[in-house]
Scaffold this active site. Structure first.
Site, PDB file in Angstrom:
ATOM      1  N   HIS A 140    -122.037 -19.161  -5.605  1.00 44.30           N
ATOM      2  CA  HIS A 140    -122.429 -19.065  -7.017  1.00 44.30           C
ATOM      3  C   HIS A 140    -121.243 -19.479  -7.901  1.00 44.30           C
ATOM      4  O   HIS A 140    -120.100 -19.168  -7.603  1.00 44.30           O
ATOM      5  CB  HIS A 140    -122.874 -17.638  -7.346  1.00 44.30           C
ATOM      6  CG  HIS A 140    -123.541 -17.564  -8.675  1.00 44.30           C
ATOM      7  ND1 HIS A 140    -122.840 -17.531  -9.857  1.00 44.30           N
ATOM      8  CD2 HIS A 140    -124.853 -17.570  -9.020  1.00 44.30           C
ATOM      9  CE1 HIS A 140    -123.690 -17.514 -10.875  1.00 44.30           C
ATOM     10  NE2 HIS A 140    -124.927 -17.534 -10.393  1.00 44.30           N
ATOM     11  N   GLU A 150    -127.782 -25.173 -10.469  1.00 36.41           N
ATOM     12  CA  GLU A 150    -127.439 -24.320 -11.610  1.00 36.41           C
ATOM     13  C   GLU A 150    -126.367 -25.004 -12.456  1.00 36.41           C
ATOM     14  O   GLU A 150    -125.165 -24.868 -12.162  1.00 36.41           O
ATOM     15  CB  GLU A 150    -126.924 -22.966 -11.114  1.00 36.41           C
ATOM     16  CG  GLU A 150    -127.943 -22.178 -10.327  1.00 36.41           C
ATOM     17  CD  GLU A 150    -127.738 -20.678 -10.465  1.00 36.41           C
ATOM     18  OE1 GLU A 150    -128.679 -19.992 -10.847  1.00 36.41           O
ATOM     19  OE2 GLU A 150    -126.611 -20.198 -10.211  1.00 36.41           O
TER      20      GLU A 150
HETATM   21  P1  PGA Z   1    -129.057 -16.534 -15.838  1.00 40.33           P
HETATM   22  O1  PGA Z   1    -128.304 -16.535 -14.424  1.00 40.33           O
HETATM   23  O2  PGA Z   1    -130.521 -16.657 -15.555  1.00 40.33           O
HETATM   24  O3  PGA Z   1    -128.688 -15.232 -16.474  1.00 40.33           O
HETATM   25  O4  PGA Z   1    -128.547 -17.719 -16.603  1.00 40.33           O
HETATM   26  C1  PGA Z   1    -128.742 -17.362 -13.387  1.00 40.33           C
HETATM   27  C2  PGA Z   1    -127.742 -17.345 -12.264  1.00 40.33           C
HETATM   28  O5  PGA Z   1    -126.536 -17.258 -12.525  1.00 40.33           O
HETATM   29  O6  PGA Z   1    -128.139 -17.381 -11.090  1.00 40.33           O
END
Ligand code: PGA
Length: 255
Positions: free
Chosen positions: A96, A169
């Protein structure tokens, strides 16, 4: 592989143990009778065993937020794939961007972790990739995605139906309150799919991989993502901290 969408809640380090258990109870109640998509939650480590008890008898999957690449040994603070499986996890988030940012996790480590999870065989890795704002602004996104996939997955073998989830992401969208444009997500997912096709071949990609989006998804903006050709689901942070809101996101995706 089935074509079911997958929706994973990432609770990060946002909730205490008591808050986590209360949320797990609420999600269990809210998702009674829900079908048409795989739903999973990733609590913090100390909550995993109790969340497992709460979710017993439901279809909701349990996941962890990280894993270490060694199986056992003198690695203070770490947890292995075997241990996660023993605790009832079926999914694990790897690499992540918050770990990349705050703990200096790099793609060599992400590669090792993914390899360990694939060797374990009983966990599905959710490998996170995504460009930062500077890379996006200077038109380097495509290369960044290609490069991160290569570093994370090069040389790894997938056995049988082993699933791998790639979470796209864009770092600049995470926690910002604003998701990226769905068309931009679709474009990035296409790049990811083409790269995976080059690396593993189309048959394996179609059978074993899912590509999901994460970054400020909510019940308000999720509708724009419904029906995108290369979107297999969502990794949801903030919007998963409330059962009702998380349910609305999931429900929108299965329509
Ligand atoms: P968020 O986080 O939906 O709060 O932007 C997503 C993630 O970091 O997996």
């Amino acid at each position: 592989m089935n074509n079911e969408k997958i929706i994973i809640a990432n609770w990060k380090m946002k909730l205490s143990l008591a808050e986590t258990l209360a949320l797990a109870e609420n999600i269990k109640t809210k998702f009674q009778g829900f079908s048409g998509a795989t739903v999973g939650v990733c609590p913090n480590y100390i909550s995993i065993l109790e969340v497992k008890e709460i979710l017993k008898g439901t279809d909701i999957k349990l996941g962890a937020q990280d894993v270490f690449w060694e199986g056992a040994g003198a690695y203070t603070g770490e947890i292995s794939a075997d241990m996660l499986v023993e605790a009832g996890c079926e999914y694990v988030i790897i690499g992540h961007s918050e770990r990349r940012k705050f703990l200096m996790v790099n793609y060599e480590m992400i590669h090792r972790e993914t390899k360990a999870v694939l060797n374990n065989g009983n966990l599905v890795p959710i490998v996170c990739i995504g460009e930062n704002w500077d890379e996006r602004k200077t038109d380097r996104r495509d290369f960044v995605l290609f490069d991160q996939l290569q570093q994370a997955l090069s040389g790894l073998d997938l056995v049988g139906n082993q699933q791998v989830v790639i979470a796209y992401e864009p770092i600049w969208a995470i926690g910002s309150g604003t998701a990226i444009e769905p068309s931009e997500a679709e474009y990035a997912h296409k790049i990811i799919k083409l790269t995976l096709n080059d690396m593993f071949g189309m048959k394996i990609v179609n059978n074993n991989f899912k590509i999901i989006y994460g970054g400020s998804i909510s019940s308000k903006n999720v509708k724009g993502f419904v029906g995108l050709e290369n979107l297999d689901g969502m990794l949801v942070g903030g919007a998963s901290l409330e059962a009702d809101e998380f349910y609305k996101v999931a429900k929108a995706l299965v329509k």
